[in-house]
Scaffold this motif. Sequence first.
Motif, short mmCIF file in Angstrom:
data_model
loop_
_atom_site.label_atom_id
_atom_site.label_comp_id
_atom_site.label_asym_id
_atom_site.label_seq_id
_atom_site.Cartn_x
_atom_site.Cartn_y
_atom_site.Cartn_z
N ASP A 22 11.34 12.18 30.71
CA ASP A 22 10.31 11.17 30.50
C ASP A 22 8.99 11.79 30.06
N VAL A 23 8.66 12.96 30.63
CA VAL A 23 7.44 13.66 30.22
C VAL A 23 7.59 14.13 28.77
N LEU A 24 8.76 14.67 28.44
CA LEU A 24 9.01 15.12 27.07
C LEU A 24 8.91 13.96 26.09
N LEU A 25 9.39 12.80 26.50
CA LEU A 25 9.29 11.62 25.64
C LEU A 25 7.84 11.32 25.29
N GLN A 26 6.95 11.46 26.27
CA GLN A 26 5.53 11.20 26.00
C GLN A 26 5.01 12.12 24.91
N VAL A 27 5.40 13.38 24.95
CA VAL A 27 4.95 14.35 23.95
C VAL A 27 5.47 13.94 22.56
N VAL A 28 6.76 13.64 22.49
CA VAL A 28 7.37 13.29 21.20
C VAL A 28 6.81 11.96 20.68
N PHE A 29 6.59 11.02 21.57
CA PHE A 29 6.04 9.71 21.17
C PHE A 29 4.63 9.88 20.62
N HIS A 30 3.79 10.62 21.34
CA HIS A 30 2.42 10.84 20.85
C HIS A 30 2.42 11.55 19.50
N ALA A 31 3.31 12.53 19.34
CA ALA A 31 3.38 13.27 18.08
C ALA A 31 3.81 12.33 16.94
N ARG A 32 4.73 11.40 17.24
CA ARG A 32 5.17 10.47 16.21
C ARG A 32 4.06 9.50 15.84
N ILE A 33 3.27 9.08 16.82
CA ILE A 33 2.12 8.22 16.53
C ILE A 33 1.12 8.97 15.65
N ALA A 34 0.88 10.24 16.00
CA ALA A 34 -0.07 11.05 15.23
C ALA A 34 0.37 11.22 13.78
N GLN A 35 1.65 11.17 13.55
CA GLN A 35 2.19 11.32 12.19
C GLN A 35 1.74 10.17 11.29
N ASP A 36 1.45 9.02 11.89
CA ASP A 36 1.06 7.85 11.11
C ASP A 36 -0.45 7.75 10.89
N ASP A 37 -1.21 8.69 11.43
CA ASP A 37 -2.65 8.62 11.29
C ASP A 37 -3.04 8.76 9.81
N PRO A 38 -3.85 7.85 9.28
CA PRO A 38 -4.17 7.90 7.84
C PRO A 38 -5.12 9.03 7.46
N ASP A 39 -5.89 9.52 8.42
CA ASP A 39 -6.91 10.52 8.09
C ASP A 39 -6.52 11.94 8.50
N GLU A 40 -6.00 12.10 9.72
CA GLU A 40 -5.66 13.44 10.21
C GLU A 40 -4.26 13.44 10.82
#
Length: 324
Positions: free
Chosen positions: A175-193
């Motif tokens: 579950d902790v690992l999921l948080q890391v992967v989920f946040h990283a996937r969200i960051a992938q969609d950031d339009p600026d950085e």
Amino acid sequence: MNESEPGRIVLLTTSHRVAPGLLSWPAWQALRAADRVLCADPGHPQLPYLREAGIEVEQGSATARELVDYCLAGRGAVVLTSAEGESALTDGLARLAGSGREAMPALELLPGSYDLPGARLLDLVQVMDRIRRACPWSGIRTHEDLAKYGLEEMYEMLEAIETGDREELREELGDVLLQVVFHARIAQDDPDEPFAIDDVAGTIVDKLIHRHPHVFGEESAETPEEVKAHWLRAKAEEKGRDSVTEGVPLGQPALALAAKLASRVRTEGLDVALPDGSGFGYELLALAARAEASGVEPETALRAAARAYRDAIVAAEAARGAAG
């Protein structure tokens, strides 16, 4: 292959977690020696690489009876299995071999590629990517939305450690690992950085190598204290910090915060007296500093005591219920 020999049927398996074309040497030997190579999956990722290597692959499948008859003439056949496997073929071969009435060629299950340690992490990344794109809830989550879940999962992991429940710990680590992967996937969609999970992994790999010069460099460390000194020195160089208090998150639980500050002071050899003051806050601060100096994590110690208190409460409630 000599016709006096019974021939050979090879079921060649591959892992989708290994780049196509990276096959083991025994796999390449079997493919090149085979009189016939079959693959029922026209989209199998290995096909372009086999063709490039000059190996002719038949598109389609054969029955167990057909393959056995073909290979009994001293020929060899390789079946490149699909991701789902070839259950009809393997079941048919098992029936023929188990009947005791059939002459059979040699049967071999040959792994063409193996999963490396950590290979299932690739599955997690792919699953998270699909969920992000297809799930209405996950598709619109932000870092801020998930922040509270990360904190909850860390506390649940901590509880699993404290209770010694290994099965629960494995689940909570996931579950902790999921948080890391989920946040990283969200960051992938950031339009600026934007950044992705590979950037996250690359950053921590570089950090670990830099902070362990006694493992990856020429420095030496014989004790845990020396290792910690290497770590703190490298960390200070990386961050360019002017104070040992920089990087200590003030939002963490108060006892943990007090212990972390006391640890920084002690590690740096600073002579900083605890602030004068009255009240429970200052008393708890002094207790936290004493615990840290004694090698005790005050947050963990208090949690253990609180758990014992909870058990006592439950026992008292049970006793009262029995008496009533």
